[in-house]
Design a protein around this motif. Structure first.
Motif, PDB file in Angstrom:
ATOM      1  N   LEU A 103       0.804  -1.217   0.000  1.00  0.00           N
ATOM      2  CA  LEU A 103       0.000   0.000   0.000  1.00  0.00           C
ATOM      3  C   LEU A 103       0.843   1.276   0.000  1.00  0.00           C
ATOM      4  O   LEU A 103       0.308   2.363  -0.217  1.00  0.00           O
ATOM      5  N   PHE A 104       2.142   1.146   0.246  1.00  0.00           N
ATOM      6  CA  PHE A 104       3.011   2.313   0.127  1.00  0.00           C
ATOM      7  C   PHE A 104       3.262   2.635  -1.344  1.00  0.00           C
ATOM      8  O   PHE A 104       3.247   3.791  -1.754  1.00  0.00           O
ATOM      9  N   ARG A 105       3.490   1.605  -2.142  1.00  0.00           N
ATOM     10  CA  ARG A 105       3.775   1.815  -3.548  1.00  0.00           C
ATOM     11  C   ARG A 105       2.508   1.841  -4.397  1.00  0.00           C
ATOM     12  O   ARG A 105       2.467   2.485  -5.437  1.00  0.00           O
ATOM     13  N   ARG A 106       1.484   1.115  -3.936  1.00  0.00           N
ATOM     14  CA  ARG A 106       0.270   1.004  -4.759  1.00  0.00           C
ATOM     15  C   ARG A 106      -0.964   1.113  -3.868  1.00  0.00           C
ATOM     16  O   ARG A 106      -1.649   0.129  -3.597  1.00  0.00           O
ATOM     17  N   PRO A 107      -1.241   2.299  -3.350  1.00  0.00           N
ATOM     18  CA  PRO A 107      -2.418   2.457  -2.479  1.00  0.00           C
ATOM     19  C   PRO A 107      -3.711   2.240  -3.250  1.00  0.00           C
ATOM     20  O   PRO A 107      -3.765   2.415  -4.473  1.00  0.00           O
ATOM     21  N   LEU A 108      -4.753   1.854  -2.534  1.00  0.00           N
ATOM     22  CA  LEU A 108      -6.077   1.770  -3.152  1.00  0.00           C
ATOM     23  C   LEU A 108      -6.498   3.176  -3.554  1.00  0.00           C
ATOM     24  O   LEU A 108      -6.452   4.102  -2.735  1.00  0.00           O
ATOM     25  N   ASP A 109      -6.927   3.341  -4.823  1.00  0.00           N
ATOM     26  CA  ASP A 109      -7.299   4.675  -5.282  1.00  0.00           C
ATOM     27  C   ASP A 109      -8.796   4.899  -5.089  1.00  0.00           C
ATOM     28  O   ASP A 109      -9.529   4.038  -4.596  1.00  0.00           O
ATOM     29  N   ALA A 110      -9.231   6.086  -5.468  1.00  0.00           N
ATOM     30  CA  ALA A 110     -10.620   6.484  -5.235  1.00  0.00           C
ATOM     31  C   ALA A 110     -11.600   5.546  -5.920  1.00  0.00           C
ATOM     32  O   ALA A 110     -12.663   5.220  -5.367  1.00  0.00           O
ATOM     33  N   ASP A 111     -11.270   5.082  -7.114  1.00  0.00           N
ATOM     34  CA  ASP A 111     -12.172   4.155  -7.813  1.00  0.00           C
ATOM     35  C   ASP A 111     -12.272   2.831  -7.071  1.00  0.00           C
ATOM     36  O   ASP A 111     -13.364   2.260  -6.931  1.00  0.00           O
TER      37      ASP A 111
END
Length: 412
Positions: free
Chosen positions: A324-332
């Motif tokens: 989640l540091f490199r690829r956090p969950l985005d708004a979508d």
């Protein structure tokens, strides 16, 4: 020189200020001194290493542990419980104020004595056998801690087993680190710093684990004995976390955090649990909501999923191993969740929090072990329309300077 302590620093040393003639003032750090106490002693650099108390604080108490002066496991046994609780609450208030934030901050909830169920001890072989304990304050010296007031009775009862492991796999010149966890099925021990694991040592360690009744023994990352899975119970789910995995330090602290989180997300039908670990929050919350658990450690996610499948009466829990540091969950990806639980490590989770701030998630329960990064992340949410409704201070590390926080955010 005589000084009056002004405040406590973040490491628990008192801070006083001394002025040089014609120059600026500078801080002097003094161990095991409380604010308001007048002391006398020699100053070396920016420290007074051996202050003599002239006027004690009314908050000063006799340290309950006989090892306190030599052991570095505790920093604040010389202070009353009331003082420590108020100081930890003030640490959180100050961190928030540093980001321009105010909130209702509850009184600190402190775990009882003899409740630490997980600790990293150190061991060294000696002429007479083995020494197990904690390092001294700001020292590499190892201090034995019989009858330690922090650790659960089960952990203390396991010291003979730890000594046997050190004698079998340690050396006189090196030191072993033993991460020991109290599980429902016995002690879970993970060792680093020992001898290389050849066939002879493997067999010896396996026999020791059997004779000493250890649930699991891991040596330098390799499981050498598994008598039975070292289970923790997260709600209705029995979970065996991987060796050395993160676990809330005390059952009382975990219960307090879970109660806060449960209240924050109450009524939500879909919850995302970010930095979910092995399911501390995700699995209990699955009684009332569908949960999507995200954690960077694939082994912890596997343990969480196995625990969910072994439980009854829970709603659907999906899980994902993801950094989640490199690829956090985005708004979508966050669309459709009624609430989010986030429990990042000490560095906080700035990237993920910015994604949460940009989403339409209406409620967030945030847990943090670092008031400074918590306050930074809280400001990001507040600037994007969230309200910081309330904050709880959870003290799982009694007599230490460690502070944990739980907070409720809702969209204005």
């Amino acid at each position: 020189m005589k000084l009056v302590a002004d405040r406590l620093g973040h490491r628990g040393d008192a801070v006083a200020y001394v002025s040089e003639a014609g120059g600026p003032s500078g801080p002097v750090f003094m161990p095991r001194i409380l604010p308001g106490e007048e002391v006398e002693g020699e100053i070396t650099g920016d420290r007074m290493p051996a202050p003599r108390i002239l006027t004690p604080s009314p908050d000063r108490v006799a340290a309950p542990c006989p090892h306190y002066r030599t052991c570095g496991g505790c920093a604040l046994q010389h202070a009353s419980d009331r003082f420590v609780a108020e100081w930890k609450r003030a640490v959180v208030v100050t961190a928030l104020a540093g980001q321009g934030l105010e909130a209702a901050v509850d009184e600190a909830q402190t775990s009882p004595q003899r409740s630490r169920r997980r600790a990293t001890l150190h061991g060294r072989r000696t002429k007479g056998g083995a020494l197990i304990g904690f390092h001294g304050r700001a020292s590499d010296a190892l201090v034995a801690v019989p009858n330690c007031l922090l650790l659960t009775p089960a952990l203390m009862a396991g010291f003979p087993a730890l000594e046997a492991l050190v004698k079998a796999g340690g050396s006189r010149s090196g030191e072993l680190a033993l991460t020991v966890t109290d599980s429902t099925t016995g002690l879970d021990v993970a060792v680093t710093g020992g001898k290389p694991l050849d066939a002879a040592l493997h067999g010896m360690l396996a026999q020791l684990a059997e004779s000493q009744g250890l649930a699991r023994l891991t040596w330098e990352g390799e499981v050498v004995a598994l008598r039975q899975p070292p289970l923790q119970r997260f709600g209705a789910a029995p979970v065996a976390p991987p060796p050395g995995a993160f676990l809330q330090a005390t059952e009382a602290g975990e219960a307090a955090l879970l109660a806060f989180v449960t209240r924050t997300v109450d009524g939500a039908k879909r919850v995302a649990d970010l930095f979910a670990g092995a399911g501390t929050f995700a699995l209990p919350l699955a009684r009332q909501a569908e949960v999507h658990a995200v954690e960077g450690d694939a082994a912890m996610i596997a343990a969480l999923d196995k625990g969910w499948r072994a439980a009854t009466g829970l709603k659907r829990v999906t899980s994902e191993a993801r950094d989640l540091f490199r690829r956090p969950l985005d708004a979508d990806e966050l669309r459709g969740f009624d609430a989010v639980v986030i429990d990042p490590p000490r560095a906080g989770a700035e990237a993920q929090v910015r994604a949460l701030a940009a989403s339409r998630v209406p409620r967030i329960a945030m847990v943090s072990c670092n008031p400074v990064t918590f306050a930074r992340d809280a400001r990001i949410l507040v600037e994007k329309g969230f309200t910081l409704d309330r904050v709880a201070v959870i003290d799982q590390f009694r007599w230490s300077t460690h502070v944990e926080v739980a907070a409720q955010f809702t969209r204005s």
